[in-house]
Design a protein around this motif. Structure first.
Motif: not given
Length: 617
Positions: A208-213, A282-288
């Protein structure tokens, strides 16, 4: 820098703050080791048997790295650079370089088997990156040894998901200026290799790839995490570890210990092929997004890692479709466009296999004519049929003529290009008719009274000396002067300064993306090439068959080189002419390879049976 350098070479204390700390510390270690900065560095090189063993040990890394090195080389080509791959001990395994740098003293030092440890080579990027496990650049006189003061080198370690070093990537150039852009490219290449290792080691896992944007999911900034079918983390790249800082992003931890959504809930959205929004713990939003599907019984299709599409560079309309970096060829090409625009007949000379037809097709392309490119192998047309083949014939014009006649190749090339290959083989009896055609561009078929006007670009080619044939009265002087209004002389392969580029271009055509090492190119450059580029292409094809990995190195050519046929003696007609001798050797080589089959030899070389028989009788 001047003050620091002077202090170093005098043996004085280096002024504080005059160097970046990592270089200052390295200089001190080199001093403590007793290295003299004004002397030449120790240049130890391991024997090839040790290099081979190290290559085998690093085979998975090498497979990925060589492909990335090739891309990196294309990005900085022409900048007098060398790209090197070293193993975890800092021993160079492979290099890909510009020709100019490879021939320099520095290029001859950075070779497979050379070690770049600090206690031997002084301060250098490979040595420092090996010690610190961090990307490092050393510019100009920051090198400990004065003899390296004209170089800049940039190295980046290649780490696995456990933070262990697998190898290093280095780019060095013969300039002392800071190369920040190149340093960034080296770091990116190392990161790309690390990402490739995630896929390579996780064939049985989801990736899986993930990043905040969301727009960054396809970049090197994205985190990559491989997860088993049961949800256990099997690998994670450095970007992923940074994005999940503060969480147990460790091998063996579970997906649910990192992300709020349960593994199976997230999997349903990911397998649909879309991008999902998810939060870490931790509550940080990410796209995956899913980049690889694990081998599971309930998954219908298996997919490999998705790769970013790299568009091909769009060349200019008049750019040639072949390598032309050699000065002699590039100079000719600069004048060729003007000759074509004037409609001048163009004569292409060169040994067999040097690319005469490719050049002829380029001339047709330059002319921007709407008609066809019509090639004629003058040596393959029987003498009694030559005129009718070129100019056509009427129905029943002669015995065995076609029932409905034939328009002829000259008319077929109307508003296009007529390529007269092996023009030296035109029968003497037909040369008068061809000369008349070149003078007025009028075609009269055999047996006809009507004359047709045509508009044709004439290109001729030969590997023989027509000047000598003119002297021997075997070729009309006036026809020769008409054909060679502009001459393009193609040098033999052994005289080409762009040999390495030719090899890489042929490899790209035969096996796109497959890298070839400097050592392999050097092995090829040492041999003779009577068949020139055509022979080189065949040798590369054999190497592709014999290769053991996803790359081509010097070992791939050992058997073909040892088994290659060298024929020193030619037939009596060819012995005194270098061009004819090369052609004769090629014909005899192919004739021997085909088991003495005249017809097959003629077919493979595009020659007439008579021509082949003349050289092998």
């Amino acid at each position: 820098m001047d003050r620091a350098r002077s202090a170093l070479e005098r043996g004085d204390r280096v002024p504080a703050g005059s160097l970046q700390p990592i270089v200052a510390d390295s200089w001190q270690r080199c001093r403590d080791a007793g290295l003299d900065p004004r002397a030449d560095p120790i240049a130890k090189v391991l024997p090839f048997s040790d290099v081979k063993r190290r290559r085998e040990a690093a085979a998975p890394l090498r497979q990925l790295a060589l492909a990335e090195m090739r891309l990196l080389h294309s990005q900085i080509a022409g900048s007098n650079f060398i790209i090197a791959l070293a193993d975890r001990d800092g021993i160079v395994l492979d290099t890909i370089s510009d020709h100019e740098f490879a021939q320099s003293a520095a290029g001859r030092a950075i070779i497979p088997g050379s070690g770049w440890h600090e206690n031997e080579r002084g301060t250098n990027a490979l040595g420092l990156a090996t010690l610190t496990l961090k990307p490092t650049a050393v510019y100009g006189r920051e090198h400990y040894f004065a003899s390296h003061g004209h170089l800049s080198c940039m190295a980046a370690p290649i780490l696995n998901c456990r933070g262990e070093m697998l190898g290093l990537l280095d780019a060095s150039c013969a300039h002392d200026a800071r190369q920040e852009h190149t340093h960034a490219l080296v770091r990116m290449a190392a990161a790309q290799i690390e990402n490739g290792l995630v896929f390579q080691e996780s064939a049985d896992s989801f990736v899986f790839a993930f990043h905040p944007r969301a727009e960054y999911l396809g970049t090197l900034s994205a985190g990559l995490i491989s997860v088993s079918a049961s949800g256990d983390v099997t690998s994670i790249n450095r970007s992923g570890q940074a994005l999940l800082a503060g969480l147990p992003a460790l091998l063996g931890s579970h997906f649910d210990a990192l992300f709020e959504a349960g593994f199976h809930g997230a999997l349903d959205g990911l397998l649909s092929g879309g991008v999902i929004r998810i939060r870490d713990l931790t509550g940080s939003g990410l796209f995956m997004a899913c980049r690889q599907i694990a081998q599971r019984s309930n998954v219908a299709e298996l997919r490999g890692p998705q790769r970013a599409f790299v568009p091909a560079l769009i060349s200019k309309a008049d750019a040639p479709d072949f390598v032309c970096e050699d000065n002699s060829i590039s100079t000719l090409l600069a004048e060729l466009a003007d000759a074509v625009s004037l409609g001048m007949p163009i004569h292409v000379t060169g040994e067999t296999g040097t690319g005469k037809e490719l050049m002829a097709r380029h001339i047709h392309k330059l002319s921007q004519r709407k008609g066809e490119f019509v090639p004629v192998n003058c040596g393959a047309v029987p003498e009694e049929l030559f005129i009718s083949e070129i100019f056509g014939h009427e129905q029943g014009a002669f015995t065995n003529s076609r029932m409905k006649g034939a328009p002829g190749l000259a008319r077929a090339a109307h508003r296009g290009t007529l390529f007269l290959d092996e023009v030296a083989d035109i029968p003497l009896s037909a040369q008068t008719s061809l000369l008349r055609f070149l003078d007025n561009m009028e075609v009269r078929p055999v047996g006809a009274h009507k004359v047709d006007k045509v508009d044709v670009q004439i290109v001729s080619a030969t590997n023989r000396s027509i000047e000598e044939m003119v002297e021997q009265r075997l070729f009309r002087a006036d026809l020769f002067y008409r054909l060679n209004a502009f001459t393009v002389d193609l040098p033999p392969l052994t005289a080409r300064s762009d040999f390495a580029t030719i090899v890489r271009n042929l490899m790209e055509d035969l096996a796109p993306g497959l890298p070839v090492t400097d050592a392999a190119i050097a092995a090829l450059q040492r041999r003779k090439w009577p068949g020139n580029i055509r022979e080189l292409r065949t040798v590369l094809q054999r190497a592709l068959v014999r290769r053991r990995g996803e790359y081509v190195d010097e070992e791939c050519f050992q058997e073909p080189l040892a088994a290659s046929v060298t024929l020193n003696n030619c037939c009596d007609e060819c012995r005194d002419s270098p061009l004819n001798s090369a052609r004769c050797r090629e014909i005899r080589t192919v004739h021997r390879r085909t088991g003495g089959n005249i017809s097959r030899t003629a077919h493979d070389l595009g020659l007439s049976r008579t021509t082949v028989y003349k050289h092998v009788r």
